[in-house]
Design an enzyme around this catalytic site. Structure first.
Site, short mmCIF file in Angstrom:
data_model
loop_
_atom_site.label_atom_id
_atom_site.label_comp_id
_atom_site.label_asym_id
_atom_site.label_seq_id
_atom_site.Cartn_x
_atom_site.Cartn_y
_atom_site.Cartn_z
N ASP A 237 -21.64 87.92 -104.19
CA ASP A 237 -22.46 88.20 -103.00
C ASP A 237 -22.19 89.76 -102.57
O ASP A 237 -21.00 90.08 -102.43
CB ASP A 237 -21.91 87.08 -101.85
CG ASP A 237 -22.80 87.04 -100.77
OD1 ASP A 237 -23.45 88.22 -100.42
OD2 ASP A 237 -22.99 86.24 -100.16
N LYS B 132 -31.06 89.09 -97.01
CA LYS B 132 -29.85 88.20 -96.60
C LYS B 132 -29.55 87.26 -97.49
O LYS B 132 -30.41 86.91 -98.41
CB LYS B 132 -30.47 87.39 -95.26
CG LYS B 132 -30.56 88.20 -93.90
CD LYS B 132 -29.41 88.80 -93.66
CE LYS B 132 -29.46 89.32 -92.08
NZ LYS B 132 -28.10 89.57 -91.68
N THR B 133 -28.43 86.59 -97.41
CA THR B 133 -27.68 85.83 -98.29
C THR B 133 -28.67 84.66 -98.69
O THR B 133 -29.13 84.43 -99.95
CB THR B 133 -26.48 85.32 -97.79
OG1 THR B 133 -25.51 86.44 -97.56
CG2 THR B 133 -25.86 84.34 -98.75
N HIS C 128 -18.63 93.39 -95.38
CA HIS C 128 -19.01 93.46 -93.79
C HIS C 128 -17.58 93.78 -92.83
O HIS C 128 -17.81 94.40 -91.84
CB HIS C 128 -19.11 91.81 -93.58
CG HIS C 128 -20.49 91.36 -93.77
ND1 HIS C 128 -21.60 91.99 -93.35
CD2 HIS C 128 -20.96 90.58 -94.86
CE1 HIS C 128 -22.57 91.24 -93.73
NE2 HIS C 128 -22.35 90.54 -94.69
N ASP D 157 -27.21 89.35 -104.34
CA ASP D 157 -28.15 89.02 -103.37
C ASP D 157 -28.66 90.10 -102.82
O ASP D 157 -29.92 90.23 -102.50
CB ASP D 157 -27.89 87.93 -102.59
CG ASP D 157 -26.51 88.29 -101.90
OD1 ASP D 157 -25.80 89.03 -102.21
OD2 ASP D 157 -26.34 87.40 -100.98
N HIS D 158 -28.08 91.07 -102.70
CA HIS D 158 -28.34 92.25 -101.79
C HIS D 158 -27.27 93.30 -101.98
O HIS D 158 -25.94 93.18 -102.44
CB HIS D 158 -28.34 92.05 -100.23
CG HIS D 158 -27.58 91.07 -99.73
ND1 HIS D 158 -26.24 91.62 -99.48
CD2 HIS D 158 -27.36 89.91 -99.37
CE1 HIS D 158 -25.41 90.79 -98.96
NE2 HIS D 158 -26.35 89.76 -98.93
N HIS E 7 -26.27 94.24 -93.86
CA HIS E 7 -27.26 93.86 -94.73
C HIS E 7 -28.42 93.46 -94.17
O HIS E 7 -28.19 92.54 -93.13
CB HIS E 7 -26.99 93.37 -96.03
CG HIS E 7 -26.34 92.00 -96.18
ND1 HIS E 7 -26.97 90.84 -96.07
CD2 HIS E 7 -25.44 91.66 -95.99
CE1 HIS E 7 -26.34 89.93 -95.86
NE2 HIS E 7 -25.02 90.20 -95.95
#
Length: 426
Positions: A49, A84-85, A210, A253-254, A365
């Site tokens: 992630d 987003k996740t 984050h 994912d991003h 993100h």
């Protein structure tokens, strides 16, 4: 023989016996690990992630770079919007854009059902009515194969009445070591019980990004820690004689972009929040559900005051390239900032000011999926993948079709294009 030497000799014998015993136990443990000689085409789908595409160069994870060099690495993989996740993971799993699979954000409100979804709400996460499309684990099992998952959004939900045969309810406190070792234990099962698609998820890199920003020492440490878990996985595959027989897909994912709260946009002072039935105060994707008859009032108020580094969209007004805006779960009004800032409230801003966090670099993100900072990762390694190959970018929506080709199964209806990703295969 003097007593001192005698004691020394006796101690040496004791030490040697102890060392021999340890080596014997280790030897027996190794020999007890049966090599797998009846492996069917198998895919390990790994999610790291928040692993931005350029972390390979910035943070230099050794094992991941080795796998990329000996396999395929995409220049980058384009995630769906919003970045987003839950939407992005479920896009990888289904080959559908969020508009079509229904997981449009980590936080949603379904007006028709009067129901709220939040990724930390266990009852909502396990409600199959939120999850559309056909995920890869269902596609596999409908065609006679077996699926296993140590975490992936959607796997703890009976989508279409079906879950992976082996699955785990998400618990962020479960160690990464346990995740890897359980995955390996599933491969040790007899062929008739062994899964051919296995997923695993790691959150550490996203958590660090984050908390401290993408370029921080903390994020680098998280990348290296996950790299060690990938090494543990590869060592386990080697011990079983299948390191070059399993098709490994490593994705994210991003990406992640830095921001400071001092640069945040205080939105609740731009309109009367009493005109809204509900607001999801997500920094990169703030959703507003107006009370009846108040949508235009809210829209005009925000539009008149919003700075140039943010946009307000009605549900159907998102840029066409986002392929987003049809699903009724999207709020009637959405406010999104540009990269490097977030939407917030006056209360949250002042709390950060009191706590001395206004200038602390953090990560976010959810932004425009064309941004360099939002680029996701793709690495392919194994018998079906080319070696020493760097592919042109493709979309994460294409991964579902790729897995179906590797496992030789028929894909369900999806939005992916195999022609965009076919170059990664031999």
């Amino acid at each position: 023989m003097n007593q001192q030497y005698k004691r020394y000799s006796q101690n040496s014998v004791t030490i040697n016996i102890a060392l021999f015993s340890i080596l014997l136990v280790l030897s027996l443990a190794v020999s007890a690990q049966r090599e797998i000689d009846d492996l069917k085409p198998t895919v390990l789908l790994i999610s790291i992630d928040g692993f931005r595409a350029d972390y390979f160069e910035i943070h230099k994870p050794f094992t991941l770079n080795e796998l990329a060099r000996n396999g395929v690495r995409a220049k980058w993989m384009k995630p769906p919007y919003p970045t987003k996740t839950f939407p992005a993971h479920y896009t990888i799993a289904t080959g559908l854009y969020p508009d079509n699979h229904g997981m449009v954000e980590n936080n949603m409100f379904d007006v028709e059902r009067n129901a709220v979804f939040g990724l930390s709400d266990r009852n909502a996460v396990q409600d199959p009515l939120w999850w559309g499309g056909e995920p890869i684990w269902n596609t596999v099992q409908k065609q006679g194969q077996i699926a296993a998952s140590f975490f992936w959004p959607g796997t703890e939900t009976a989508i279409g009445g079906m879950q992976p045969k082996y699955w785990k309810q998400y618990d962020g406190n479960v160690s990464n070591t346990e995740r890897v070792d359980t995955l390996l234990s599933w491969l040790d099962l007899p062929q008739a019980e062994r899964p051919t698609i296995l997923t695993i998820y790691f959150s550490d890199v996203d958590d660090a990004g984050h908390g401290f920003g993408p370029d921080s020492p903390e994020t680098k440490a998280a990348v290296i820690a996950i790299d060690q878990m990938i090494k543990r996985l590869m060592d386990g595959l080697s011990l079983r004689g299948i390191a070059d027989k399993v098709n490994i897909i490593i994705t994210s994912d991003h990406g992640m972009a830095p921001y400071r709260m001092r640069d945040a946009i205080v939105l609740d002072e731009m309109f009367d929040t009493n005109d809204a039935e509900r607001i999801f105060w997500v920094g990169e994707f703030t959703q507003i559900f107006p009370k009846p008859g108040r949508e235009d009032v809210i829209y005009r108020a925000i539009k008149a005051k919003l700075p140039k580094n943010a946009f307000i969209y009605r549900r159907h007004e998102f840029p066409r390239r986002f392929k987003f805006g049809k699903n009724k779960r999207i709020a009637p009004l959405v406010v999104i900032p540009t990269e490097g800032t977030v939407i917030t409230t006056r209360q949250r801003f002042e709390r950060a000011e009191r706590e001395g966090r206004l200038d602390a670099v953090r990560g976010a993100h959810g932004y425009d999926n064309d941004l360099v900072s939002m680029r996701a990762t793709f690495v392919g390694h194994g018998p079906r993948f080319k070696r020493n190959f760097i592919s042109e970018p493709f979309e994460s929506v294409d991964v579902y079709e790729l897995i179906c080709r590797i496992l030789e199964i028929r894909p369900s209806k999806n939005d992916g294009k195999f022609k965009r990703i076919r170059s990664v295969l031999r």
